[in-house]
Design a protein around this motif. Sequence first.
Motif, PDB file in Angstrom:
ATOM      1  N   GLY A   1     -30.976 -22.604  76.377  1.00 13.18           N
ATOM      2  CA  GLY A   1     -31.814 -21.646  77.100  1.00 13.18           C
ATOM      3  C   GLY A   1     -32.020 -21.979  78.553  1.00 13.18           C
ATOM      4  O   GLY A   1     -32.434 -21.122  79.352  1.00 13.18           O
ATOM      5  N   LEU A   2     -31.698 -23.213  78.945  1.00 13.25           N
ATOM      6  CA  LEU A   2     -31.903 -23.616  80.332  1.00 13.25           C
ATOM      7  C   LEU A   2     -30.953 -22.897  81.280  1.00 13.25           C
ATOM      8  O   LEU A   2     -31.318 -22.610  82.436  1.00 13.25           O
ATOM      9  CB  LEU A   2     -31.723 -25.129  80.451  1.00 13.25           C
ATOM     10  N   ALA A   3     -29.751 -22.575  80.803  1.00 15.58           N
ATOM     11  CA  ALA A   3     -28.785 -21.855  81.645  1.00 15.58           C
ATOM     12  C   ALA A   3     -29.332 -20.482  82.026  1.00 15.58           C
ATOM     13  O   ALA A   3     -29.139 -20.019  83.167  1.00 15.58           O
ATOM     14  CB  ALA A   3     -27.457 -21.708  80.898  1.00 15.58           C
ATOM     15  N   ARG A   4     -30.020 -19.836  81.110  1.00 16.54           N
ATOM     16  CA  ARG A   4     -30.608 -18.531  81.415  1.00 16.54           C
ATOM     17  C   ARG A   4     -31.676 -18.650  82.486  1.00 16.54           C
ATOM     18  O   ARG A   4     -31.799 -17.794  83.361  1.00 16.54           O
ATOM     19  CB  ARG A   4     -31.190 -17.915  80.140  1.00 16.54           C
ATOM     20  N   MET A   5     -32.470 -19.715  82.435  1.00 13.52           N
ATOM     21  CA  MET A   5     -33.506 -19.924  83.455  1.00 13.52           C
ATOM     22  C   MET A   5     -32.881 -20.108  84.840  1.00 13.52           C
ATOM     23  O   MET A   5     -33.395 -19.575  85.836  1.00 13.52           O
ATOM     24  CB  MET A   5     -34.344 -21.156  83.098  1.00 13.52           C
ATOM     25  N   HIS A   6     -31.772 -20.834  84.897  1.00 16.22           N
ATOM     26  CA  HIS A   6     -31.088 -21.026  86.176  1.00 16.22           C
ATOM     27  C   HIS A   6     -30.565 -19.699  86.712  1.00 16.22           C
ATOM     28  O   HIS A   6     -30.646 -19.423  87.919  1.00 16.22           O
ATOM     29  CB  HIS A   6     -29.941 -22.021  86.009  1.00 16.22           C
ATOM     30  N   GLN A   7     -30.025 -18.857  85.826  1.00 16.25           N
ATOM     31  CA  GLN A   7     -29.515 -17.548  86.247  1.00 16.25           C
ATOM     32  C   GLN A   7     -30.619 -16.657  86.795  1.00 16.25           C
ATOM     33  O   GLN A   7     -30.409 -15.905  87.755  1.00 16.25           O
ATOM     34  CB  GLN A   7     -28.819 -16.853  85.074  1.00 16.25           C
ATOM     35  N   LEU A   8     -31.799 -16.753  86.190  1.00 13.28           N
ATOM     36  CA  LEU A   8     -32.934 -15.928  86.626  1.00 13.28           C
ATOM     37  C   LEU A   8     -33.669 -16.542  87.824  1.00 13.28           C
ATOM     38  O   LEU A   8     -34.531 -15.885  88.411  1.00 13.28           O
ATOM     39  CB  LEU A   8     -33.928 -15.752  85.471  1.00 13.28           C
ATOM     40  N   GLY A   9     -33.346 -17.779  88.141  1.00 10.72           N
ATOM     41  CA  GLY A   9     -34.053 -18.455  89.228  1.00 10.72           C
ATOM     42  C   GLY A   9     -35.472 -18.835  88.860  1.00 10.72           C
ATOM     43  O   GLY A   9     -36.339 -18.937  89.733  1.00 10.72           O
ATOM     44  N   VAL A  10     -35.725 -19.060  87.567  1.00  7.58           N
ATOM     45  CA  VAL A  10     -37.061 -19.411  87.087  1.00  7.58           C
ATOM     46  C   VAL A  10     -37.104 -20.922  86.833  1.00  7.58           C
ATOM     47  O   VAL A  10     -36.296 -21.437  86.051  1.00  7.58           O
ATOM     48  CB  VAL A  10     -37.408 -18.653  85.792  1.00  7.58           C
ATOM     49  N   PRO A  11     -37.994 -21.656  87.475  1.00 10.22           N
ATOM     50  CA  PRO A  11     -38.093 -23.099  87.218  1.00 10.22           C
ATOM     51  C   PRO A  11     -38.544 -23.368  85.789  1.00 10.22           C
ATOM     52  O   PRO A  11     -39.388 -22.648  85.251  1.00 10.22           O
ATOM     53  CB  PRO A  11     -39.120 -23.585  88.241  1.00 10.22           C
ATOM     54  N   ALA A  12     -37.982 -24.407  85.180  1.00  7.90           N
ATOM     55  CA  ALA A  12     -38.313 -24.711  83.790  1.00  7.90           C
ATOM     56  C   ALA A  12     -38.124 -26.202  83.535  1.00  7.90           C
ATOM     57  O   ALA A  12     -37.357 -26.875  84.222  1.00  7.90           O
ATOM     58  CB  ALA A  12     -37.443 -23.895  82.839  1.00  7.90           C
ATOM     59  N   ILE A  13     -38.846 -26.713  82.529  1.00  3.88           N
ATOM     60  CA  ILE A  13     -38.659 -28.076  82.059  1.00  3.88           C
ATOM     61  C   ILE A  13     -38.254 -28.013  80.594  1.00  3.88           C
ATOM     62  O   ILE A  13     -38.380 -26.966  79.951  1.00  3.88           O
ATOM     63  CB  ILE A  13     -39.944 -28.917  82.225  1.00  3.88           C
ATOM     64  N   THR A  14     -37.748 -29.107  80.054  1.00  2.00           N
ATOM     65  CA  THR A  14     -37.275 -29.118  78.671  1.00  2.00           C
ATOM     66  C   THR A  14     -38.183 -29.987  77.801  1.00  2.00           C
ATOM     67  O   THR A  14     -38.859 -30.895  78.279  1.00  2.00           O
ATOM     68  CB  THR A  14     -35.838 -29.644  78.582  1.00  2.00           C
ATOM     69  N   PHE A  15     -38.161 -29.667  76.516  1.00  3.81           N
ATOM     70  CA  PHE A  15     -38.913 -30.429  75.505  1.00  3.81           C
ATOM     71  C   PHE A  15     -37.963 -30.655  74.339  1.00  3.81           C
ATOM     72  O   PHE A  15     -37.837 -29.815  73.453  1.00  3.81           O
ATOM     73  CB  PHE A  15     -40.134 -29.632  75.078  1.00  3.81           C
ATOM     74  N   PRO A  16     -37.261 -31.805  74.299  1.00  5.04           N
ATOM     75  CA  PRO A  16     -36.343 -32.082  73.190  1.00  5.04           C
ATOM     76  C   PRO A  16     -37.119 -32.430  71.916  1.00  5.04           C
ATOM     77  O   PRO A  16     -37.994 -33.288  71.930  1.00  5.04           O
ATOM     78  CB  PRO A  16     -35.531 -33.299  73.680  1.00  5.04           C
ATOM     79  N   ALA A  17     -36.796 -31.758  70.818  1.00  5.63           N
ATOM     80  CA  ALA A  17     -37.466 -32.037  69.539  1.00  5.63           C
ATOM     81  C   ALA A  17     -36.719 -31.333  68.420  1.00  5.63           C
ATOM     82  O   ALA A  17     -36.096 -30.277  68.637  1.00  5.63           O
ATOM     83  CB  ALA A  17     -38.924 -31.577  69.567  1.00  5.63           C
ATOM     84  N   ALA A  18     -36.797 -31.897  67.220  1.00  2.00           N
ATOM     85  CA  ALA A  18     -36.173 -31.282  66.050  1.00  2.00           C
ATOM     86  C   ALA A  18     -37.072 -30.229  65.417  1.00  2.00           C
ATOM     87  O   ALA A  18     -36.649 -29.511  64.520  1.00  2.00           O
ATOM     88  CB  ALA A  18     -35.840 -32.357  65.020  1.00  2.00           C
ATOM     89  N   ALA A  19     -38.299 -30.130  65.864  1.00  3.47           N
ATOM     90  CA  ALA A  19     -39.249 -29.181  65.288  1.00  3.47           C
ATOM     91  C   ALA A  19     -38.941 -27.757  65.743  1.00  3.47           C
ATOM     92  O   ALA A  19     -38.089 -27.521  66.605  1.00  3.47           O
ATOM     93  CB  ALA A  19     -40.662 -29.569  65.704  1.00  3.47           C
TER      94      ALA A  19
END
Length: 392
Positions: free
Chosen positions: A260-278
């Motif tokens: 989903g991070l690639a979509r944020m880059h395309q939209l120009g929306v800053p985002a952070i990630t939260f890695p988890a199996a949940a």
Amino acid sequence: MRLPTLRRTRGAEPGTIIGTARLDRRTKRLVGRLRAGDLAVIDHVDIDRVAADALVAVGVGAVLNAKPSISGRYPNLGPQVLIEAGVLLLDDLGEGVFQNVREGDELRIEGNTVFLGDEPVAHGIRQDAESVAKSMVDAREGLSVQLEAFAANTMEYLKQERDLLLDGVGVPEVATQVAGRHCLIVVRGYDYKADLDVLRPYIREFKPVLIGVDGGADALVEAGYTPDMIIGDMDSVSDDVLRCGAEVIVHAYPDGRAPGLARMHQLGVPAITFPAAATSEDIAMLLADEKGASLIVAVGTHATLVEFLDKGRGGMASTFLTRLRIGGKLVDAKGVSRLYRQSISGSSLLLLVLSAIAAMAAAVAVSTVGKAYLAVVAEWWDNLMFQVQRLF
């Protein structure tokens, strides 16, 4: 909900349906493209209730499923929802329906067969209330196997995410101020619209941090709110909502991959990630808890065993452990609505108004100023009546 009028060909057998095909192997992604009367071509083993509710809400003419809508693993709720809403469900059509049908094709359904023009392209099982009820009875017999698998998945998740569950290791830093505040987490799940509606007084008074989980962010906007945070894999939230100014947290796989991070880059929306199996709803709860929320209110999330199994995913085991981790800080929206909403009967309200009027009248009658005021009013009334008498 009133379903659209379905088109039928002249001279065709009763029950024949014609509509435009819309295809996607992910049902929740397809829902965004569907229009009333469309034929939804899906690849969905064990249709869950959330997916069925979404299909009914857009007014599909029929659901054409390449896979069995009830596999027998457990009693999933989706097919019954579709049948009760009057939606035709043609089941177990096989892979051929995706090979032979293209987006926008006009299809005709006669009996158990799907036609493209005069050419039959797929055959399936036409479900009805009786067949769904029988399949549900058979599925309940296999429930013990699913319970064992659920327990095994729970233990596996506990091993994988022990540090996250016990110590909050891996929870990212966020800009939104959460500590000491209520958090309202909205998932586009069971009865989310009704729950949001009854929570309006609560939201107005307590002003909680509004967290939308994927499509739950759109649900908040549709209800007239602006989310403070959006959490999820970003596959079912609209572009406009992502640009609303909310802090965006992309759910990543445990190894750090975040599609989903690639979509944020395309939209120009800053985002952070939260890695988890949940699941995304679980990491939203864990984040709110770790950042010091005083109360977490859940809308549309999964709370019962049937709801856990109805998602048909091993990852739902994380929800069970997440709720154990958060404990008494987590309150289901329906519970909040019952606690918070106060109902006043019409007779009680009328009695309250009459009591207030009587108290005001008594105060005016016994006070010096009140007596003077009553004398002025009496004189004004006498003059008014005198003028009326002169007219006649």
